[in-house]
Design a protein around this motif. Structure first.
Motif, short mmCIF file in Angstrom:
data_model
loop_
_atom_site.label_atom_id
_atom_site.label_comp_id
_atom_site.label_asym_id
_atom_site.label_seq_id
_atom_site.Cartn_x
_atom_site.Cartn_y
_atom_site.Cartn_z
N ASN A 67 0.84 -1.01 -0.06
CA ASN A 67 -0.06 0.11 -0.02
C ASN A 67 0.75 1.15 0.21
O ASN A 67 1.03 1.96 1.40
CB ASN A 67 -0.95 -0.06 1.88
N PRO A 68 1.55 1.59 -1.09
CA PRO A 68 2.36 2.87 -1.36
C PRO A 68 2.66 3.76 -0.47
O PRO A 68 1.39 4.11 -1.35
CB PRO A 68 3.39 2.00 -2.98
N HIS A 69 3.38 4.42 -0.66
CA HIS A 69 2.65 5.93 0.21
C HIS A 69 3.62 6.91 -0.28
O HIS A 69 4.20 7.29 -1.03
CB HIS A 69 3.36 6.26 1.89
N PHE A 70 2.52 7.92 -0.79
CA PHE A 70 2.73 9.09 -1.22
C PHE A 70 4.56 9.65 -1.15
O PHE A 70 5.23 10.16 -1.72
CB PHE A 70 2.17 10.54 -1.46
N GLU A 71 4.38 9.24 0.17
CA GLU A 71 5.67 10.00 0.99
C GLU A 71 6.95 9.48 0.36
O GLU A 71 7.61 9.51 0.85
CB GLU A 71 5.50 10.26 2.72
N THR A 72 6.91 8.37 0.42
CA THR A 72 8.07 7.13 -0.21
C THR A 72 7.79 7.95 -1.30
O THR A 72 9.07 7.24 -2.01
CB THR A 72 8.02 5.87 0.03
N ALA A 73 7.21 7.81 -2.25
CA ALA A 73 7.38 7.97 -3.84
C ALA A 73 7.85 8.94 -3.91
O ALA A 73 8.78 9.21 -4.74
CB ALA A 73 6.08 7.45 -4.34
N MET A 74 7.55 10.38 -3.08
CA MET A 74 8.34 11.46 -3.61
C MET A 74 10.19 11.83 -3.34
O MET A 74 10.34 12.24 -3.85
CB MET A 74 7.50 12.88 -2.40
N LYS A 75 10.30 10.88 -2.19
CA LYS A 75 12.34 10.60 -2.05
C LYS A 75 12.39 10.09 -3.15
O LYS A 75 13.79 10.72 -3.83
CB LYS A 75 11.45 9.61 -0.55
N SER A 149 -3.19 2.96 -10.83
CA SER A 149 -2.53 2.90 -9.52
C SER A 149 -3.05 3.48 -8.35
O SER A 149 -4.33 4.66 -8.02
CB SER A 149 -1.26 4.15 -9.79
N VAL A 150 -2.20 3.23 -7.03
CA VAL A 150 -3.40 3.72 -5.69
C VAL A 150 -2.80 3.72 -4.88
O VAL A 150 -1.39 3.07 -4.47
CB VAL A 150 -3.92 2.03 -6.17
N ILE A 151 -2.10 4.25 -4.44
CA ILE A 151 -1.10 5.52 -3.85
C ILE A 151 -1.51 6.07 -2.52
O ILE A 151 -3.01 6.51 -2.01
CB ILE A 151 -0.43 6.79 -4.35
N GLN A 157 -4.15 9.43 5.49
CA GLN A 157 -4.93 8.48 6.01
C GLN A 157 -5.38 8.35 4.68
O GLN A 157 -6.82 7.56 4.91
CB GLN A 157 -5.63 8.13 7.06
N GLU A 158 -5.12 8.42 3.44
CA GLU A 158 -6.36 8.09 2.93
C GLU A 158 -5.83 7.71 0.97
O GLU A 158 -4.76 7.35 0.90
CB GLU A 158 -6.64 9.63 1.45
N LYS A 159 -6.69 6.16 0.67
CA LYS A 159 -5.90 6.12 -0.45
C LYS A 159 -6.52 6.13 -1.50
O LYS A 159 -7.95 5.52 -1.85
CB LYS A 159 -6.10 4.18 0.49
#
Ligand code: NZQ
Ligand code: ZN
Length: 386
Positions: A67-75, A149-151, A157-159
């Motif tokens: 359930n990948p995080h926006f915050e991680t992808a932005m890194k 894609s689902v992020i 806490q939104e998916k």
């Protein structure tokens, strides 16, 4: 049949040993190899990929969470910009692939990248994306051959899902032997996720897409046939390859062409994952059957067709339709699913009200194939899933 356009430019490279073909598929540029929590180091997939890419300049980015995080992808987006990466290679399951789709869309995005998710922007211009390919390690989502894609946004806490025609992978390598290292739980998840993808596009109302129905039924029957057996023996290549191909076919766009679709089981399921971190497929097993019960009048003809053709049930439309829901729950149990929210969390009593409010605030007021799933219905569906 409704008018439709079919566009799917993903080159699907399927079968044993296909990772070796990476040099024929990856353009000659600096590559970002994106992966998850490290399973690819244990099962030899990382070694196979890096061996195939030995003549490329490869930068690695790991740590994409399920359930990948926006915050991680932005890194990763920062690294792609700083290091002038020209191609992204997702090596993993749906989460890694979805994270890479987000990176692809975000790198050149002019504005607040949260808008891609919160305003559900359609990503249509390939020139505004970074090209990417995938090496699939978990058959489930169909993400290797679709443009969705689902992020998860950790801070809210939104998916949220997004996508668009610019987000098809350039290629996807689907080698069924990679499933041997999957824990049983993930294979069970994959079967139930794919099964529900088909039901979202099939359990609507009778329509003129006769072929789409038959293809959908073929996928359902195959998943029922191979599901329990592939969990028991993931090293059986016949089972593994049919499992992987069924998951791909369930959500590569084909069976939804020219027919109505629902998707509300997924919309509600994503909320349960965002709130309680329940595996995606398990949220579908909780919600799906109750959605069919609450929306019974709307769906009963297709439920009856499903009951007759998939489970060989006989009787009146109502009888067969009702029994078909029970058979579905039975199948989910066979696949190791718990099907009540209270089996995953004790903190469920306000869930229905919370999700109803969220949908209302997002303006999601009429959903489903007949646009008759209202926030009140959503409340009823979730409450009956406790
Ligand atoms: O992170 P690593 O270490 O790789 O481990 C993963 C992860 O812990 C592990 N795994 C993957 N392949 C493995 C393996 N372990 C051993 N051997 C292997 N070969 O499995 C765990 C789960 O991986 P994940 O990618 O999260 O699972 P899945 O493929 O089910 O993806 C779920 C995500 O996809 C979204 C879901 O909402 C969820 O976020 N979906 C994406 C869709 C799409 N893009 O079209 C549609 C779906 O409906 C779904 O919503
Ligand atoms: Zn799904």
């Amino acid at each position: 049949m409704n008018n439709f356009e079919l566009y799917n430019p993903t080159r699907l490279v399927f079968g044993k040993g296909q990772i070796e073909k990476l040099p024929e598929l990856v353009p000659n540029t600096k590559v970002l190899l994106v992966y998850g929590g490290g399973s690819i180091f244990k099962n030899g997939v990382h070694a196979a990929v890096t061996a195939a890419l030995k003549d490329y300049e490869v930068v690695e980015f790991g740590g994409i969470e399920p359930n990948p995080h926006f915050e991680t992808a932005m890194k990763a987006v920062e690294i792609i910009r700083e290091q002038d990466i020209g191609f992204l290679l997702a090596v993993g399951g749906g989460s890694v692939i979805d994270a890479v789709k987000f990176m692809s869309a975000a790198v050149k995005f002019d504005g607040n990248p949260l808008d891609i998710l919160q305003k559900r922007l359609l990503i249509t211009d390939v020139s505004q994306t970074i090209p990417f390919g995938t090496v699939l390690t978990l058959p489930a989502t169909g993400s290797a051959m679709n443009s969705g894609s689902v992020i998860t946004i950790e801070s809210t806490q939104e998916k949220l899902s997004f996508g668009g025609q610019a987000l098809f992978p350039k290629f996807s390598i689907c080698d069924p032997t990679v499933i041997q290292s999957l824990p049983a739980r993930q294979i069970q998840n994959g079967i139930v996720d794919a099964y529900t993808h088909v039901l979202e596009q099939y359990l609507t109302y009778p329509h003129a897409g006769l072929l789409q129905d038959r293809i959908a039924e073929g996928i359902l029957s195959t998943l029922i046939e191979v599901g329990p057996r592939v969990v028991a023996d993931p090293s059986d290549y016949t089972l593994a390859s049919n499992y992987m191909w069924s998951c791909t076919m369930a959500l590569n766009g084909l069976i939804q062409k020219g027919v109505p679709t629902d998707w509300v089981t997924h919309m509600i399921g994503h909320e349960l994952t965002a709130l309680y971190n329940i595996d995606h497929a398990r949220t579908l097993a909780i919600i799906g059957p109750n959605l069919y019960r609450v929306m019974f009048e709307t769906k009963k003809e297709k439920l009856a067709q499903y009951g007759e053709r998939i489970f060989g049930l006989k009787g009146s439309v109502e009888e067969v339709a009702k029994e078909a829901i029970e058979k579905t729950v039975e199948f989910f149990h066979t696949m190791g699913m718990d099907t009540r929210l209270s089996q995953y969390t004790q903190d469920y009593s306000k869930t229905a009200a919370f999700i109803k409010d969220r949908f209302e605030n997002r303006g999601w007021r009429t959903m489903g194939e007949r646009q008759n799933i209202t926030p009140d219905k959503v409340f009823e569906i979730v409450e009956s899933s406790y």
